[in-house]
Design a protein around this motif. Structure first.
Motif, PDB file in Angstrom:
ATOM      1  N   UNK A 352       0.835  -1.198   0.000  1.00  5.56           N
ATOM      2  CA  UNK A 352       0.000   0.000   0.000  1.00  5.56           C
ATOM      3  C   UNK A 352       0.876   1.256   0.000  1.00  5.56           C
ATOM      4  N   UNK A 353       1.924   1.246   0.814  1.00  7.36           N
ATOM      5  CA  UNK A 353       2.821   2.402   0.858  1.00  7.36           C
ATOM      6  C   UNK A 353       3.511   2.606  -0.486  1.00  7.36           C
ATOM      7  N   UNK A 354       3.993   1.518  -1.081  1.00  6.81           N
ATOM      8  CA  UNK A 354       4.643   1.627  -2.394  1.00  6.81           C
ATOM      9  C   UNK A 354       3.656   2.136  -3.442  1.00  6.81           C
ATOM     10  N   UNK A 355       2.441   1.629  -3.386  1.00  2.00           N
ATOM     11  CA  UNK A 355       1.419   2.065  -4.332  1.00  2.00           C
ATOM     12  C   UNK A 355       1.110   3.546  -4.138  1.00  2.00           C
ATOM     13  N   UNK A 356       0.993   3.980  -2.901  1.00  2.00           N
ATOM     14  CA  UNK A 356       0.676   5.388  -2.626  1.00  2.00           C
ATOM     15  C   UNK A 356       1.778   6.311  -3.147  1.00  2.00           C
ATOM     16  N   UNK A 390      -7.704   0.170   7.905  1.00  2.00           N
ATOM     17  CA  UNK A 390      -8.445   1.252   7.250  1.00  2.00           C
ATOM     18  C   UNK A 390      -7.773   2.594   7.521  1.00  2.00           C
ATOM     19  N   UNK A 391      -7.377   2.832   8.773  1.00  2.00           N
ATOM     20  CA  UNK A 391      -6.703   4.082   9.117  1.00  2.00           C
ATOM     21  C   UNK A 391      -5.383   4.212   8.366  1.00  2.00           C
ATOM     22  N   UNK A 392      -4.688   3.086   8.177  1.00  2.85           N
ATOM     23  CA  UNK A 392      -3.420   3.118   7.445  1.00  2.85           C
ATOM     24  C   UNK A 392      -3.648   3.514   5.986  1.00  2.85           C
ATOM     25  N   UNK A 393      -4.678   2.951   5.350  1.00  4.38           N
ATOM     26  CA  UNK A 393      -4.987   3.292   3.954  1.00  4.38           C
ATOM     27  C   UNK A 393      -5.376   4.761   3.845  1.00  4.38           C
ATOM     28  N   UNK A 394      -6.200   5.223   4.777  1.00  4.04           N
ATOM     29  CA  UNK A 394      -6.631   6.624   4.760  1.00  4.04           C
ATOM     30  C   UNK A 394      -5.429   7.553   4.847  1.00  4.04           C
ATOM     31  N   UNK A 395      -4.474   7.220   5.712  1.00  3.09           N
ATOM     32  CA  UNK A 395      -3.305   8.078   5.889  1.00  3.09           C
ATOM     33  C   UNK A 395      -2.391   8.048   4.669  1.00  3.09           C
ATOM     34  N   UNK A 396      -2.148   6.865   4.109  1.00  6.57           N
ATOM     35  CA  UNK A 396      -1.203   6.736   2.991  1.00  6.57           C
ATOM     36  C   UNK A 396      -1.718   7.422   1.731  1.00  6.57           C
TER      37      UNK A 396
END
Length: 592
Positions: A352-356, A390-396
């Motif tokens: 997710x981080x790499x994608x963001x 969910x919070x991690x996705x929202x932040x990234x």
């Protein structure tokens, strides 16, 4: 008024007149008249024979001929042919100019009927046509009349298909998940549960037998349209800001909810509406357990949509070794290889981080996509175990809107979690009545069909994959596998006194593991293997865990005795000397 038999008789008479006029050309024994006569006889015979049976090839590859059903372009083509042929038949002898004059009169009559709305289309100019002399094969042709704001819902079982047309020549439009249907064009559906909505009312022609079909009057489409309008206002405001300012960033919406509540459907609708407004949304799929978006199952993908989506294939196709009627999309793909995020949360967050990072970099270079924003589809989430993710996705991804479908409890949980965030809106969306639970065999058939299409194509575009052998003991062979932490649970009752479960947990970097050549056996047969962008010689745990994908191969057979692995590849030649990553999802398939 139905004048089908009259049209049929007129076409038969015209065909006969053409044949008679063509024979009359032979009376002048010159090469020019003989060739002309043969041409006219063949055309006349074809005109007459089409009244008895329409070959399937004509229906499939020349379906534009059926637009006469809507008093469209085809009738003008026929008229021009009749007039042209009639002009050819004008000759000094009566047996030439009489047939020519009659054909011209029929052509003029067709032109006149073009402007008479009360005339019903002839049966032989409808899909299905005449099947035999004077009989119509309508046993599998259904007609459904939809009133404004109604939805035609249908289900098609695996290994069966139906063809749907928006009836040409009638008022009204229709759309499938935000993408508008073209009038008279056939759309073929197989192994799907879908719906066609109309704002104005329309008529649909269905060829085949859906397993389920009905017309629904209560739909949430008005709510989805209002959401699109709200997002569009934010996009307009973003477009008015200088490109380098923070205000130029368009809305970023995250769709979450339990299984089978229509998250992907809403993503398609919002994407389709955005494209019709001339926007370029960035669509991100984080659901590794579904059938995949622009890639095989088990992946997360991101792609900028600047062209129309495919009605039959949803989001469309990624590049392949064959032409495509719909412009292909160029997705960024990461292979996760597990069904749910819980199987490997650490690596899922890394991806997710790499994608963001990749998406944000792309948006800085593409101002249209930046102004339009993101539409993100997610796995099935609940409010108890997935709150942190969910919070991690929202932040990234710097989410600005969270839309919850199908769960009042999850909606209230999100309200509490983000109550202190002034730049995040939490909204609740209704679930369509057409959303139904999909059983395990049906979901597996969807996944298998997606993988099979990647290698073999479909009915519209057949592909021929190549069989390639990989030597397991070669220096350039580097095979890795994903680690499913959820399945590596140990029995802690056998631990020494004083040690707890933490001593059995995997290390921070143990999210993928490299396989020795001797570990590669038949258990990897019938699995998808990702060819990563990292070179085999440079592959380490971090590089493999976070690398994007070049493509995929399918393991057909592993010969442990000969130390060789036979795979299907979508392109010819040897498999690149890249790191290979095999997962546990999608599970075993038999494509051949």
């Amino acid at each position: 008024m139905d004048l089908g038999q009259a049209f049929r008789l007129a076409n038969l008479v015209v065909g006969g007149l053409m044949v008679f006029g063509g024979i009359a050309q032979f009376f002048d024994l010159t090469l020019q008249h003989v060739i002309l006569g043969v041409y006219i006889i063949v055309f006349g015979a074809a005109t007459a024979l089409l009244e008895f049976q329409i070959p399937p090839a004509v229906s499939r590859y020349a379906n534009f001929m059926f637009s006469f059903i809507g008093r469209g372009a085809c009738v003008f083509v026929l008229v021009l042919v009749y007039i042209f042929t009639g002009s050819i038949l004008y000759h000094k002898a009566w047996y030439s100019w009489i047939p020519g004059s009659l054909i011209v009169l029929v052509g003029i009559g067709y032109i006149g009927l073009e402007f008479v709305p009360s005339i019903e289309p002839p049966e032989n100019m409808r899909e299905g046509g005449y099947d035999g002399l004077g009989e119509t094969d309508s046993s599998t042709i259904l007609t459904r009349e939809l009133k404004p704001n109604q939805e035609f819902r249908f289900e098609v079982a695996p290994n069966t298909s139906i063809t749907i047309r928006l009836t040409a020549g009638t008022a009204g439009t229709a759309e499938l998940f935000g993408t508008e249907l073209s009038k008279g064009l056939p759309y073929t559906f197989t192994c799907c549960k879908s719906a066609i909505y109309t704002w104005t009312g329309c008529s649909l022609s269905i060829e085949g037998s859906p397993s389920v079909e009905y017309i629904a009057e209560e739909t949430p489409m008005a709510t989805y349209l209002n959401l699109h309008i709200a997002l569009e206002k934010l996009r307009v405001a973003a477009s008015d800001c200088p490109p380098t300012t923070e205000g130029a960033q368009g809305p970023r919406i995250l769709l979450i909810g339990p299984p089978d509540v229509g998250k992907t459907t809403v993503a398609k609708i919002l994407t389709g509406y955005s494209i019709r407004q001339g926007r370029k949304p960035m669509v991100i799929n984080l659901d590794t357990g579904g059938e995949g978006v622009l890639s095989v199952p088990g992946t997360i993908t991101a792609a900028s949509f600047g062209s129309v989506m495919d009605v039959e294939d949803g989001f469309g196709n990624s590049p392949m070794s064959a032409p495509s009627a719909i412009p292909v999309k160029l997705p960024l793909v990461y292979y996760y290889g597990l069904e749910t995020p819980e199987g490997g949360v650490k690596r899922y967050k890394r991806l997710i981080s790499r994608m963001a990072v990749a998406v944000n970099s792309r948006l800085e270079e593409d101002i249209e996509s930046k102004n339009t924003g993101l539409i993100i589809d997610t796995p099935s989430f609940d409010n108890q175990t997935n709150g942190d993710l969910i919070s991690y996705i929202v932040a990234e991804f710097s989410i600005t809107t969270i839309a919850i479908l199908g769960s009042e409890r999850l909606y209230n949980t999100m309200l509490k979690s983000f109550s202190g965030s002034t730049n995040i809106n939490v909204i609740k969306l209704p679930t369509s009545g057409g959303c139904v639970d999909r059983d395990v065999p049906y979901k597996k058939s969807l996944r298998d069909a997606t993988v099979k299409k990647y290698f073999f194509g479909d009915d519209k575009c057949t592909l021929s994959p190549y069989t390639v052998s990989i030597e397991l003991d070669s220096p350039g062979f580097s095979l890795w596998e994903t680690v499913d932490s959820s399945s590596d649970k140990k029995n802690i009752s056998f631990l020494p006194i004083g040690e707890d479960e933490s001593s059995l947990q995997t290390g921070e970097d143990d999210v993928v593991r490299k396989l020795a050549p001797g570990d590669v056996d038949s258990r990897f047969e019938n699995l998808v293997v990702a060819v990563l962008q990292v070179d085999a010689k440079d592959a380490g745990v971090k590089e493999v865990a976070e690398s994007a994908v070049l493509g995929f191969v399918f393991v057909q057979e592993i010969d442990e005795k000969e130390r060789r692995m036979k795979v299907l590849s979508p392109v010819p030649g040897r498999v690149p000397l890249k790191a290979l990553l095999v997962g546990k999802w999608p599970d075993g398939m038999f494509l051949t």
